[in-house]
Design a protein around this motif. Structure first.
Motif, PDB file in Angstrom:
ATOM      1  N   ALA A 204      -2.085  -2.987  16.204  1.00 54.05           N
ATOM      2  CA  ALA A 204      -1.690  -4.217  15.323  1.00 54.05           C
ATOM      3  C   ALA A 204      -1.041  -4.118  13.869  1.00 54.05           C
ATOM      4  O   ALA A 204      -0.188  -4.476  13.409  1.00 54.05           O
ATOM      5  N   VAL A 205      -1.926  -3.033  13.484  1.00 54.79           N
ATOM      6  CA  VAL A 205      -2.043  -2.673  12.541  1.00 54.79           C
ATOM      7  C   VAL A 205      -0.156  -2.222  12.129  1.00 54.79           C
ATOM      8  O   VAL A 205       0.527  -2.408  11.293  1.00 54.79           O
ATOM      9  N   TYR A 206       0.055  -1.115  13.526  1.00 59.31           N
ATOM     10  CA  TYR A 206       1.412  -0.707  13.293  1.00 59.31           C
ATOM     11  C   TYR A 206       2.829  -1.545  13.108  1.00 59.31           C
ATOM     12  O   TYR A 206       3.431  -1.614  12.609  1.00 59.31           O
ATOM     13  N   GLU A 207       2.638  -2.336  14.287  1.00 57.81           N
ATOM     14  CA  GLU A 207       3.355  -3.345  14.666  1.00 57.81           C
ATOM     15  C   GLU A 207       2.715  -4.767  13.366  1.00 57.81           C
ATOM     16  O   GLU A 207       4.427  -4.468  12.419  1.00 57.81           O
TER      17      GLU A 207
ATOM     18  N   PRO B 124       1.003  -1.024   0.351  1.00 60.56           N
ATOM     19  CA  PRO B 124       0.111  -0.217   0.212  1.00 60.56           C
ATOM     20  C   PRO B 124       0.969   0.761  -0.209  1.00 60.56           C
ATOM     21  O   PRO B 124       0.662   2.434  -0.595  1.00 60.56           O
ATOM     22  N   PHE B 125       2.048   0.901   0.450  1.00 60.20           N
ATOM     23  CA  PHE B 125       2.720   2.426   0.131  1.00 60.20           C
ATOM     24  C   PHE B 125       4.454   2.409  -0.767  1.00 60.20           C
ATOM     25  O   PHE B 125       4.940   3.399  -0.398  1.00 60.20           O
ATOM     26  N   GLY B 126       4.066   1.340  -1.411  1.00 56.96           N
ATOM     27  CA  GLY B 126       4.921   1.023  -2.485  1.00 56.96           C
ATOM     28  C   GLY B 126       4.611   2.180  -3.251  1.00 56.96           C
ATOM     29  O   GLY B 126       3.820   2.754  -3.318  1.00 56.96           O
ATOM     30  N   PRO B 127       5.344   1.915  -4.559  1.00 58.00           N
ATOM     31  CA  PRO B 127       5.222   2.884  -5.734  1.00 58.00           C
ATOM     32  C   PRO B 127       3.656   2.468  -6.291  1.00 58.00           C
ATOM     33  O   PRO B 127       3.466   0.608  -6.159  1.00 58.00           O
ATOM     34  N   PRO B 128       3.125   2.791  -7.011  1.00 66.78           N
ATOM     35  CA  PRO B 128       1.925   2.688  -7.748  1.00 66.78           C
ATOM     36  C   PRO B 128       2.153   1.236  -8.937  1.00 66.78           C
ATOM     37  O   PRO B 128       3.345   0.882  -8.935  1.00 66.78           O
ATOM     38  N   ILE B 129       0.852   0.676  -9.253  1.00 69.14           N
ATOM     39  CA  ILE B 129       0.659  -0.401 -10.238  1.00 69.14           C
ATOM     40  C   ILE B 129       1.058   0.242 -11.508  1.00 69.14           C
ATOM     41  O   ILE B 129       0.536   0.837 -11.924  1.00 69.14           O
TER      42      ILE B 129
ATOM     43  N   ASP C 279      -6.182   8.655  -2.466  1.00 70.64           N
ATOM     44  CA  ASP C 279      -6.582   9.623  -1.539  1.00 70.64           C
ATOM     45  C   ASP C 279      -8.198   7.946  -0.959  1.00 70.64           C
ATOM     46  O   ASP C 279      -8.717   8.986  -0.451  1.00 70.64           O
ATOM     47  N   GLY C 280      -6.970   7.012  -0.530  1.00 67.93           N
ATOM     48  CA  GLY C 280      -8.088   5.869   0.577  1.00 67.93           C
ATOM     49  C   GLY C 280      -7.306   4.742   1.028  1.00 67.93           C
ATOM     50  O   GLY C 280      -8.105   4.472   2.208  1.00 67.93           O
ATOM     51  N   ILE C 281      -6.197   5.571   1.920  1.00 64.01           N
ATOM     52  CA  ILE C 281      -5.731   4.678   2.665  1.00 64.01           C
ATOM     53  C   ILE C 281      -5.319   5.694   3.481  1.00 64.01           C
ATOM     54  O   ILE C 281      -4.084   5.814   4.833  1.00 64.01           O
ATOM     55  N   GLY C 282      -5.588   6.620   4.138  1.00 66.85           N
ATOM     56  CA  GLY C 282      -5.272   7.827   4.934  1.00 66.85           C
ATOM     57  C   GLY C 282      -5.424   6.771   6.235  1.00 66.85           C
ATOM     58  O   GLY C 282      -4.456   7.376   7.116  1.00 66.85           O
ATOM     59  N   TYR C 283      -6.694   6.485   6.595  1.00 63.13           N
ATOM     60  CA  TYR C 283      -6.840   5.216   8.196  1.00 63.13           C
ATOM     61  C   TYR C 283      -5.427   5.189   8.329  1.00 63.13           C
ATOM     62  O   TYR C 283      -5.363   4.273   9.154  1.00 63.13           O
ATOM     63  N   LEU C 284      -5.115   4.452   7.272  1.00 63.24           N
ATOM     64  CA  LEU C 284      -3.457   3.057   7.543  1.00 63.24           C
ATOM     65  C   LEU C 284      -2.414   4.095   7.381  1.00 63.24           C
ATOM     66  O   LEU C 284      -1.468   3.773   8.716  1.00 63.24           O
ATOM     67  N   HIS C 285      -2.686   4.935   7.126  1.00 60.30           N
ATOM     68  CA  HIS C 285      -1.484   5.745   7.504  1.00 60.30           C
ATOM     69  C   HIS C 285      -0.851   6.827   9.301  1.00 60.30           C
ATOM     70  O   HIS C 285      -0.071   6.032   9.403  1.00 60.30           O
TER      71      HIS C 285
END
Length: 382
Positions: free
Chosen positions: A301-304, A201-206, A228-234
């Motif tokens: 848990a997501v962080y780790e 998710p944090f890598g280069p685009p496809i 624009d869809g992974i703000g929650y994950l950041h």
């Protein structure tokens, strides 16, 4: 160390339920711009209506009773209480099936697929990831490491006296499932996956060059989601403690945090989450997160997990899940809302089973349970 397996029933104190209803009733709602679309997040008008339903019409006690009809247990592994569902088939040749959910969820995500799978000849074992649902509280850091979770799952299956078993996982649970043949190679029959990702998710685009049809659509959707869809994950991957205060203290924050994903991740994109999923099942998921305070612990848990994932990606040079190298046959169920692309996750052509569907999204057990159960059965019937 005790290896006892203890029966478990959900029994939320009435004081906690009254507190939830009171907090929702006293919610401080923000001023907001005109318009009711979802471009900036969950619209206030929609969330108000859903919150009113949650506090006024949603019957937690009825849901609690329904959930308690499912056999549940707790056992302590490596110092951590692990809650799990265990539903046995009547067939003498039943195949044990270990099912792992993802974020933002619990094993009750699988409620609608358990009975079809049991009837198909599976003994279903569905544990809650540490920090999720009733596998709380988390006693020490480190349970976001999926290797550690996979080891705990292997120990759980040993305690249940299952020497050979099938594995299914979705979202973060797919990561745990891919590791099961690594930690318990001689015990895993095969691994069935859904809700996977074609790249980091944090890598280069496809790179879309050479992609056509559905693969191109999935790649473009993945690239847009990265934007624009992974703000929650950041947030959860970098500052879980900070966001956790709101999730722990405000049921409205917890409600918005989860229900947004049922709007964005179901398929096809619908006007409201309840157009694609049973809203009472969604609210059951939210309510469990609230009572167990697992909004914060699952964020940790997501962080780790992301720390470990980044280390693995750096060592391997990419985020290809196939590079994890499970020694058992692997099958994928790719639903219409998924972004998984075979040429990216299976460049060597080693995947034993690949199904693509024109329905369902990130929560197939809730959206299209019959399709998911049938595909799991088809794969393991091999």
């Amino acid at each position: 160390m005790t290896q006892e397996i203890r029966p478990f029933s959900i029994a939320i104190p009435q004081a906690d339920l009254d507190d939830l209803i009171d907090r929702v009733a006293r919610a401080r709602w923000p001023h907001h711009p005109a318009g009711g679309d979802w471009s900036r997040g969950v619209p206030v008008d929609y969330l108000k209506q859903l919150a009113e339903y949650w506090a006024g019409e949603f019957d937690w006690r009825a849901r609690e009773a329904q959930l308690n009809e499912i056999p549940q247990f707790v056992t302590t592994i490596d110092g951590q209480d692990i809650h799990f569902l265990h539903v046995k088939s009547q067939r003498p040749d039943a195949v044990p099936l270990l099912m792992t959910h993802g974020w933002p969820s619990s094993p009750f995500e699988f409620t609608k697929v358990i009975q079809p799978l049991v009837e198909a000849g599976f003994d279903v074992v569905a544990p809650a990831l540490p920090g999720y649902g009733f596998s709380t509280p988390v006693n020490e850091p480190g349970w976001g490491n999926l290797f550690r979770v996979a080891g705990a799952w292997a120990e759980l299956m040993r305690r249940l006296d299952y020497s050979r078993y099938a594995v299914h996982g979705t979202d973060a649970g797919s990561g745990v499932s891919l590791l099961m043949p690594v930690v318990a190679a001689e015990h895993v029959i095969g691994v069935h996956l859904s809700g996977t990702s074609p790249a980091l998710p944090f890598g280069p685009p496809i790179d879309t060059d050479g992609l056509t049809g559905e693969d191109l659509r999935r790649a473009e959707h993945f690239n847009q989601t990265q934007q624009d869809g992974i703000g929650y994950l950041h947030i959860q991957a970098t500052r879980p403690q900070t966001v956790g205060y709101g999730l722990t203290d405000s049921p409205i924050a917890q409600l918005a945090w989860i229900v947004e994903k049922f709007k964005e991740w179901t398929f096809p994109a619908s006007k409201l989450p309840q157009d694609k999923v049973d809203i009472d099942q969604v609210l059951t998921n939210v309510t469990i997160a609230w009572f167990t305070q697992s909004g914060l612990s699952s964020a940790h848990a997501v962080y780790e997990g992301m720390q470990v994932y980044r280390q693995m990606a750096a060592q391997q040079g990419d985020g290809d899940q196939a590079a994890w190298g499970p020694s058992a046959p692997v099958g994928y169920a790719v639903f219409a809302g998924d972004d998984t692309i075979r040429s990216l996750v299976d460049p060597a052509g080693q995947i034993a089973h690949w199904s693509e569907f024109d329905a369902g999204g990130h929560f197939p057990a809730m959206e299209v349970p019959d399709l998911l159960a049938a595909d799991i059965s088809t794969f393991f019937d091999r």
